[in-house]
Enzyme design. Structure first.
Site, PDB file in Angstrom:
ATOM      1  N   HIS A  84       0.839  -1.222  -0.166  1.00  0.00           N
ATOM      2  CA  HIS A  84       0.045   0.091   0.014  1.00  0.00           C
ATOM      3  C   HIS A  84       0.748   1.215  -0.087  1.00  0.00           C
ATOM      4  O   HIS A  84       0.387   2.438   0.472  1.00  0.00           O
ATOM      5  CB  HIS A  84      -1.169   0.028   1.172  1.00  0.00           C
ATOM      6  CG  HIS A  84      -1.942  -1.253   1.052  1.00  0.00           C
ATOM      7  ND1 HIS A  84      -3.043  -1.250   0.017  1.00  0.00           N
ATOM      8  CD2 HIS A  84      -2.175  -2.222   1.743  1.00  0.00           C
ATOM      9  CE1 HIS A  84      -3.357  -2.281   0.021  1.00  0.00           C
ATOM     10  NE2 HIS A  84      -2.927  -3.204   1.237  1.00  0.00           N
ATOM     11  N   ASP A  89       3.553  -0.529  -4.729  1.00  0.00           N
ATOM     12  CA  ASP A  89       2.331  -1.056  -5.387  1.00  0.00           C
ATOM     13  C   ASP A  89       2.396  -1.021  -6.989  1.00  0.00           C
ATOM     14  O   ASP A  89       1.819  -1.791  -7.431  1.00  0.00           O
ATOM     15  CB  ASP A  89       1.189  -0.544  -4.772  1.00  0.00           C
ATOM     16  CG  ASP A  89       0.745  -1.116  -3.417  1.00  0.00           C
ATOM     17  OD1 ASP A  89       1.565  -1.915  -2.897  1.00  0.00           O
ATOM     18  OD2 ASP A  89      -0.258  -0.758  -2.834  1.00  0.00           O
TER      19      ASP A  89
END
Length: 109
Positions: A84, A89
């Site tokens: 995250h 990501d």
């Protein structure tokens, strides 16, 4: 979005065709497509996307249920992980994609 479009065009090169690749590409592509069309009236990726989950299914003969990123990671052993953080990501699915491509090298036609 103009900067993104410029980057896509530079990355594809003069003779290349941009390909949107994503982990659950239909979901991500829908947002990208919306904002390109809303703001720039066109999408450099066109109307197609390459889905990493579907590619993994084909390369490993996995079921759709077996395409969760945690299950792919258990089989592929990537060095990075999705956590995250935006950059991580973004890089994590790239590593998964490369590892999947290494399973069965694809011939260019």
């Amino acid at each position: 979005m103009m900067q993104f479009q410029g980057w896509v065009e530079r990355a594809a090169g003069a003779d290349g065709v941009p390909v949107f690749v994503g982990l659950n590409a239909p979901f991500d592509w829908s947002f990208i497509n919306y904002y390109f069309h809303y703001l720039l009236k066109s999408n450099p990726f066109g109307f197609a996307a390459l889905d990493i989950k579907a590619l993994y299914m084909g390369a490993t003969e996995s079921s759709w249920a077996g395409t969760r990123s945690s299950q792919m990671a258990a089989w592929l052993h990537p060095k990075s992980e999705g956590n995250h953080e935006a950059l991580d990501d973004a890089q994590y699915p790239v590593e998964l994609f490369r590892l999947i491509r290494a399973i069965r090298p694809f011939q260019q036609r």
